[in-house]
Write a protein that holds these residues in place. Structure first.
Motif, short mmCIF file in Angstrom:
data_model
loop_
_atom_site.label_atom_id
_atom_site.label_comp_id
_atom_site.label_asym_id
_atom_site.label_seq_id
_atom_site.Cartn_x
_atom_site.Cartn_y
_atom_site.Cartn_z
N ILE B 38 8.38 2.19 57.12
CA ILE B 38 9.45 2.37 56.12
C ILE B 38 9.10 1.63 54.83
O ILE B 38 9.29 2.13 53.73
CB ILE B 38 10.80 1.87 56.70
CG1 ILE B 38 11.25 2.81 57.83
CG2 ILE B 38 11.88 1.82 55.60
CD1 ILE B 38 12.42 2.29 58.63
N LYS B 41 5.49 3.29 53.56
CA LYS B 41 5.47 4.77 53.53
C LYS B 41 4.03 5.30 53.64
O LYS B 41 3.31 4.91 54.55
CB LYS B 41 6.15 5.28 52.26
CG LYS B 41 7.59 4.80 52.18
CD LYS B 41 8.45 5.68 51.31
CE LYS B 41 9.87 5.18 51.31
NZ LYS B 41 10.01 3.82 50.70
N ASP B 42 3.58 6.17 52.71
CA ASP B 42 2.21 6.67 52.85
C ASP B 42 1.26 6.03 51.83
O ASP B 42 0.27 6.61 51.42
CB ASP B 42 2.18 8.21 52.75
CG ASP B 42 2.98 8.70 51.56
OD1 ASP B 42 3.44 7.85 50.76
OD2 ASP B 42 3.14 9.93 51.43
N PHE B 127 4.87 9.18 60.67
CA PHE B 127 4.02 8.73 59.55
C PHE B 127 2.70 9.47 59.44
O PHE B 127 1.76 8.98 58.83
CB PHE B 127 3.74 7.22 59.67
CG PHE B 127 4.97 6.40 59.96
CD1 PHE B 127 6.04 6.40 59.08
CD2 PHE B 127 5.06 5.63 61.11
CE1 PHE B 127 7.19 5.65 59.35
CE2 PHE B 127 6.19 4.88 61.38
CZ PHE B 127 7.26 4.89 60.50
#
Lengths: 243, 247
Positions: B38, B41-42, B127
């Motif tokens: 979270i 993220k990416d 993810f």
């Protein structure tokens, strides 16, 4: 009579303390044999040396003709043991403990049947730690019997039990004798010893001070009660010292 | 085999009744992994990196369960079962105390693998996590980390004279390792002074190895951690064999 347990000249020291000195024992099939003595007299050491959980400095042991150290796996298919201290996992239920115990043996007796015989049928799902003292001790006898043993060892079986529970446990043991089991037990209670034991041995500071039947113990002392005779043998030294 | 199966089943139930391993080995790693996901993220691990921060962290969080079982669970259960004379009781049956040790090792291995599967599923689902290296290399590395951490735990449990000492030793090993080895707090964001201290911990080497396996890094990066972990495993196992107290 067939001999089931023999110990010869068992000797064990812890540092300079001689816990067991030249301990000789012969128990025949079907006998209930009582090992007596004050705390620290060497009862537990003797028991552990016989069972092979402690290595004696000197001496030999045979149970059912086998050496408990070198023939451990084979021997303990036919021998049941109940140690004095609690030896079960936290949060384990009666049935789980029985099931696990049964799984250790090639040809175990049916634990359900044994639990029924010992009046514990309705306790299968109960936590072992929630059983009363008497129920616990009866469970421990059940555990020692699951192996379908020819010889059982019971260490201070009734310590901490009330009168009723003690009587129940005694009856259970006398029933085992009828079935031809050999029992080696340790005890602090002379009424128990008189009720159960064919032969007794009294230890004092690791040495054997008396060996024979209950009657012989009384006859060889100046008293007419086993308890007095026991004190005569087990505490003779102390009396002399106090004079 | 019958004895192992029955004992395994029962000890699993007992362990789950205790709840602590379920929390520390199953819930905690996946929670931390999702939190990292979270937060980052990416994002790539660093500018220009060919992999994300989350991918880089997968190996690290996958060791939380190993650490919980190996250096916390194992020492406690071994010293507890010795204190309760359960090990001794096994000596007066046709089985051996080794049986119950083997069962305990298997249970902690099961927790570790369950946690690994859960993390992998969470990573893939949320993810877009993908293992860049070979899965076999990763599993072999995971197994090596497990063996070396478990051997530390077995040694601590095996030689601690009582449950208090075992518990103190387990805490001294567990908490610094879980915090400073990179298992929970990512190694990559630590100040370099802390990284130097962290490098001394065996689990840090394990995490480096797993990170390399996840990212499919060149083989030379594996050598040092493999050598160290195998060495620790060997030494601890040898010492356990020599000094283990059955009662």
């Amino acid at each position: 009579m067939e001999v089931t347990i023999t110990a010869e000249k068992l000797t064990k020291s812890y540092g300079s303390l001689k816990a067991l000195d030249q301990f000789d024992l012969t128990v025949c099939r079907g006998e209930i044999f009582g090992l007596l003595g004050a705390n620290g007299a060497g009862k537990s050491t003797a028991l552990e040396c016989i069972l092979g959980t402690r290595k004696p400095d000197y001496g030999t042991v045979e149970i059912l003709g086998m050496n408990p150290c070198t023939n451990r796996k084979k021997l303990f298919e036919r021998v049941g043991v109940q140690f004095q201290e609690t030896s079960y996992q936290d949060k384990i239920r009666v049935w789980e403990l029985c099931e696990v115990t049964a799984s250790l043996y090639k040809a175990p007796r049916d634990p359900k049947l044994l639990l029924h015989q010992f009046g514990l049928s309705d306790k299968l799902k109960v936590m072992v730690s929630d059983l009363s003292g008497g129920q616990k001790q009866r469970l421990f006898i059940v555990l020692a019997l699951i192996a379908d043993p020819e010889v059982i060892f019971l260490d201070e079986l009734t310590t901490g039990l009330d009168v009723r529970a003690r009587r129940d446990v005694w009856n259970s043991i006398l029933k085992l004798k009828e079935d031809g089991l050999t029992v080696l037990l340790t005890s602090h209670f002379m009424d128990e010893v008189e009720t159960l034991c064919d032969k007794i041995m009294i230890l004092k500071n690791g040495r054997t001070v008396f060996k024979g039947t209950v009657n012989e113990a009384i006859q060889n002392s100046p008293y007419d009660q086993l308890e007095d005779a026991y004190f005569y043998f087990a505490e003779e030294g102390r009396k002399n010292e106090s004079i | 085999m019958k004895a192992f199966r029955t004992l395994f089943k029962t000890e699993c139930k007992l362990s789950l009744r205790g709840l602590d391993m379920f929390i520390f080995a199953i819930c905690m790693p996946v929670t931390i992994f999702i939190l990292l996901g979270i937060i980052y993220k990416d994002k790539p691990a660093f500018e220009g990196a060919g992999y994300t921060f989350v991918e880089q962290s997968f190996g690290a969080v996958s060791t939380i369960a190993i650490c919980a079982g190996g250096v916390m669970g194992l020492p406690l259960v071994v010293s507890d079962y010795r204190k309760k004379h359960i090990l001794k009781r096994f000596k007066v049956t046709p089985a051996s105390p080794l049986l119950i040790l083997a069962v305990q090792l298997s249970i902690y291995a099961l927790y570790s693998f369950a946690s690994l599967v859960l993390l992998y599923t969470a990573g893939v689902t949320f993810f877009d996590f993908q293992l860049k290296g070979s899965i076999l290399t990763f599993l072999a590395a995971y197994l090596l980390v497990m063996v070396s951490m478990f051997s530390i735990g077995l040694l601590v449990g095996g030689i601690a004279p009582d449950i208090k000492t075992a518990s103190a030793a387990a805490s001294i090993l567990y908490f610094p390792m879980i915090i400073f080895s990179g298992a929970t707090l990512p190694y990559e964001i630590m100040p370099s002074a802390l990284q130097k201290y962290s490098d001394l911990m065996p689990l840090t080497q394990g995490i480096k190895l797993l990170k390399a396996a996840v990212l499919g890094s060149p083989v030379k990066e594996y050598a040092m951690p493999v050598f160290l972990l195998a060495g620790i495993g060997f030494i601890c196992a040898a010492l356990s064999l020599r000094f283990f107290r059955w009662e």
